[in-house]
Design an enzyme around this catalytic site. Structure first.
Site, PDB file in Angstrom:
ATOM      1  N   PRO A   1       0.756  -0.618   0.104  1.00 17.06           N
ATOM      2  CA  PRO A   1       0.090  -0.043   0.158  1.00 17.06           C
ATOM      3  C   PRO A   1       1.122   1.548  -0.095  1.00 17.06           C
ATOM      4  O   PRO A   1       1.320   1.183   0.964  1.00 17.06           O
ATOM      5  CB  PRO A   1      -1.123  -0.290   1.528  1.00 17.06           C
ATOM      6  CG  PRO A   1      -0.959  -1.597   1.678  1.00 17.06           C
ATOM      7  CD  PRO A   1       0.441  -1.802   0.906  1.00 17.06           C
ATOM      8  N   GLU A   2       0.761   1.531  -0.821  1.00 15.12           N
ATOM      9  CA  GLU A   2       1.602   3.073  -1.070  1.00 15.12           C
ATOM     10  C   GLU A   2       0.357   4.074  -1.593  1.00 15.12           C
ATOM     11  O   GLU A   2      -0.587   3.390  -1.541  1.00 15.12           O
ATOM     12  CB  GLU A   2       2.710   2.649  -2.489  1.00 15.12           C
ATOM     13  CG  GLU A   2       3.888   1.974  -2.118  1.00 15.12           C
ATOM     14  CD  GLU A   2       4.901   2.820  -3.084  1.00 15.12           C
ATOM     15  OE1 GLU A   2       5.031   3.061  -3.891  1.00 15.12           O
ATOM     16  OE2 GLU A   2       6.023   1.791  -3.671  1.00 15.12           O
TER      17      GLU A   2
END
Length: 270
Positions: free
Chosen positions: A2-3
DNA sequence: AACAATACCTGGCAGC
DNA sequence: TGCTGCCAGGTATTGT
């Protein structure tokens, strides 16, 4: 994880499930992730109605009609599961709505976090105080970067991972954006020209927007909240491609700095 | 102050 | 199959 694009797609996936809905139950199934859940999380969330969802950097924001905002971070392995048929070992927080929907925050590595703060005090949330500009907003420009990187001898790779410089980039998209802009990740940050920084900003935006459009990337752990795997990972041009040929005739290389892998093409990134 | 390295925690996978 | 070692998107803290 998760960026930024994965958090953005997560928030977009949760919005139709939660927005406007009253919460019937909020249950924590273990006491903590990176830090303890707020003691009064269940009490303050149960019975509240969700008014809006949003994102700041890599944090998801869930506003309630009681004037609170729940702030979640997905860490390395966090994801929300929507309407799971059965709860699993790492579903640490489970929320049910009056209309019968259920979402579970799963995070095997437990590097994520959940906080609850008054919406009016969001700017004072510790992790938000020093955040740099949103890369997809108007404040990230080549000129801004030129100023922010002035005098910095660390590599551009390290600087772009610093959330105080730009908020929301992580290891994958930094590698991809530097590759697209043909800038070496090892380049001393202060020694990059304004023209190159302009180009970098353009490429950062393009990479992020492309990832969001593709529904977020998926490495081992990320699953889009509707249960579908993201698929942008197939389109990474350098990340995870050590040893593969670059279009320029060079070969993608990897080096490790501070425990993080960087992928790049030494031939066309200078 | 700036920078580099390490800690945190768990699971998946490659190699033997 | 089972064991071992290595690898992983994150932030925060410590040491130089």
């Amino acid at each position: 994880m998760p960026e930024l694009p994965e958090v953005e797609t997560t928030v977009r996936g949760l919005t139709p499930v939660l927005q406007g809905e009253r919460l019937k139950s909020v249950v924590t199934r273990r006491g903590d992730l990176r830090r303890p859940f707020p003691d009064d999380l269940a009490q303050r969330m149960t019975g509240a109605t969700i008014t809006a969802l949003g994102r700041r950097a890599k944090y998801g924001l869930i506003d309630t009609d009681r004037g609170d905002t729940m702030i979640f971070h997905l860490g390395m392995s966090g994801r929300w599961r929507v309407d799971p048929t059965e709860l699993e070992k790492h579903d640490h927080l489970v929320i049910e709505t009056d209309s019968g929907r259920r979402v579970a925050l799963s995070d095997p590595r437990r590097f994520g976090s959940v906080d609850l703060v008054p919406t009016a005090e969001l700017a004072a949330f510790p992790a938000f105080k020093a955040l740099g500009p949103e890369p997809l907003g108007p404040d990230l420009t080549g000129a801004y970067l030129k100023q922010a990187l002035k005098g910095r001898v660390a590599s551009i790779k390290q600087m772009l991972l610093d959330q105080r410089i730009v908020a929301g980039l992580g290891n994958i998209y930094v590698c991809e954006a530097l590759y697209a802009a043909r800038i070496s990740p090892k380049r001393e940050a202060s020694r990059i020209s304004l023209a190159k920084l302009d180009r970098l900003v353009t490429e950062i935006r393009a990479v992020l927007e492309s990832a969001i459009a593709a529904g977020g990337s998926s490495l081992r752990n990320f699953v889009h909240p509707d249960g579908n795997l993201g698929y942008f990972s197939k389109e990474f041009l350098v990340y995870g491609r050590e040893g593969e040929p670059c279009g320029c005739g060079g070969t993608v290389k990897r080096y490790v700095e501070g425990g993080r892998s960087t992928f790049w093409c030494p031939k066309c990134q200078s």
